[in-house]
Design a protein around this motif. Structure first.
Motif, PDB file in Angstrom:
ATOM      1  N   ASN A 135       0.828  -1.204   0.000  1.00  0.00           N
ATOM      2  CA  ASN A 135       0.000   0.000   0.000  1.00  0.00           C
ATOM      3  C   ASN A 135       0.863   1.255   0.000  1.00  0.00           C
ATOM      4  O   ASN A 135       0.569   2.229  -0.707  1.00  0.00           O
ATOM      5  N   GLN A 139       0.871   4.058  -2.871  1.00  0.00           N
ATOM      6  CA  GLN A 139       0.654   5.482  -2.590  1.00  0.00           C
ATOM      7  C   GLN A 139       1.816   6.325  -3.089  1.00  0.00           C
ATOM      8  O   GLN A 139       1.614   7.435  -3.599  1.00  0.00           O
ATOM      9  N   ARG A 143       1.673   9.258  -5.780  1.00  0.00           N
ATOM     10  CA  ARG A 143       2.212  10.595  -5.512  1.00  0.00           C
ATOM     11  C   ARG A 143       3.186  11.021  -6.608  1.00  0.00           C
ATOM     12  O   ARG A 143       3.150  12.167  -7.080  1.00  0.00           O
TER      13      ARG A 143
END
Length: 347
Positions: A135, A139, A143
């Motif tokens: 995860n 992420q 980003r």
């Protein structure tokens, strides 16, 4: 354990040597490489010296108990998950360990079920840690993708702004070679429309927000440019801005900028006689409930006369098209002494 699969490196911290050897033997059959530590300090030292995938930590040990040792295991870069081992009647201790950061707990006994339960808890802890890392990586990728997209969008806005500025410069060069005043006025109006759009793109690539535009700052710059290009001398009408600090989408900002440009241009041309001073006011404010905003452009000239703004009609068509994009329309206040145009739009 299948061939080629690396063993699971387990650090088992417990002063019960018999149970520790049982854990080492039983889990070794299931693909674990078990390192034993007889107390908390030995466990911390082992973790400092080697790399482990997961830890199991007993509560009652000589010197320091498990709750004292747990922070030393977890307060390090990328610590392995820790499964806490406690007695059957010690639920309060297990809860305290979970609150302190343990991934799970197992009730300690000497039956065969203990190693099976321990292995299940260890595998669950490893699975949760793997999912957490996946995860985090996902992420981070999102980003990075967002940062790349924002950088590209900022570059696009920069290039569009520069290109529009180049077109505006070409128009300025063309103006120098024209003697027909009607043609010069038409080019000045076209230049003002281009500048209104270019100003949005300049705001976008100099701002940290790629999705919205600060209308107070945008209109301040736009009005300043209009004053310089449309009314350069001291006898020209004065353009006054009263804008609340509202943020709108890029498309809304473009439409509002063009509407302001058209209405101000019309007011400069028709509101006051040559040499007559006066004000042209541009007002932007939210309505009472804050869900909509109202743009007003007004002057103190002779008014509309027949109820329609003066001009060639092109400006009116442009205003109607921009207002339609805002799901609105420009309305004129017939009770006002001069010309007062309102445009209400959703925020």
């Amino acid at each position: 354990m299948t061939d080629g699969t690396p063993p699971i490196r387990l650090l088992y911290i417990d002063d019960d040597r018999g149970l520790s050897r049982l854990v080492q033997k039983e889990l070794g059959r299931h693909g674990y490489e078990v390192t034993l530590a007889v107390d908390g300090d030995a466990g911390v030292a082992a973790l400092d010296d080697g790399e482990f995938d997961v830890c199991a930590l007993d509560h009652y040990m000589p010197g320091r108990d498990g709750l004292d040792v747990l922070p030393d295991l977890l307060h390090r870069p990328a610590p392995p998950p820790v499964v806490y081992v406690t007695g059957a009647q010690e639920g309060r201790i297990a809860v305290a360990a979970l609150r302190a950061g343990a991934s799970d707990y197992v009730i300690k006994d000497v039956s065969e079920d203990f190693t099976a339960l321990l292995r299940s808890a260890l595998e669950d802890a490893l699975l949760r840690r793997r999912l957490e890392r996946e995860n985090e990586l996902a992420q981070e990728e999102v980003r990075l993708a967002r940062d790349r997209a924002e950088t590209m969008l900022r570059e696009v806005n920069h290039r569009v702004g520069n290109s529009l500025q180049l077109v505006s410069t070409f128009i300025s060069l063309q103006l120098r070679h024209l003697v027909n005043e009607g043609a010069r006025d038409a080019l000045r109006e076209a230049q003002a429309r281009i500048e209104a759009v270019a100003h949005v793109h300049r705001r976008l690539y100099t701002s940290g927000d790629m999705e919205t535009v600060d209308m107070q700052a945008y209109l301040d710059g736009l009005v300043d440019e209009l004053a310089k290009s449309l009314g350069p001398d001291t006898t020209s009408p004065r353009i006054v801005l009263q804008a609340s600090p509202l943020r709108v989408s890029t498309d809304q900002a473009v439409s509002l900028g063009v509407v302001v440009t058209e209405l101000v241009t019309n007011a400069v041309k028709y509101a006051y006689a040559p040499g007559q001073t006066g004000e042209i006011r541009v007002i932007l404010a939210p309505d009472a409930d804050g869900r909509r905003a109202i743009l007003t452009v007004e002057d103190d000239g002779p008014g509309l006369g027949d109820g329609l703004p003066k001009g060639t009609g092109l400006g009116g068509k442009i205003i109607a098209a921009m207002a339609s994009g805002l799901r609105s329309a420009v309305e004129f206040d017939g009770a006002h002494k001069g010309v007062r145009a309102h445009l209400a739009f959703d925020l």
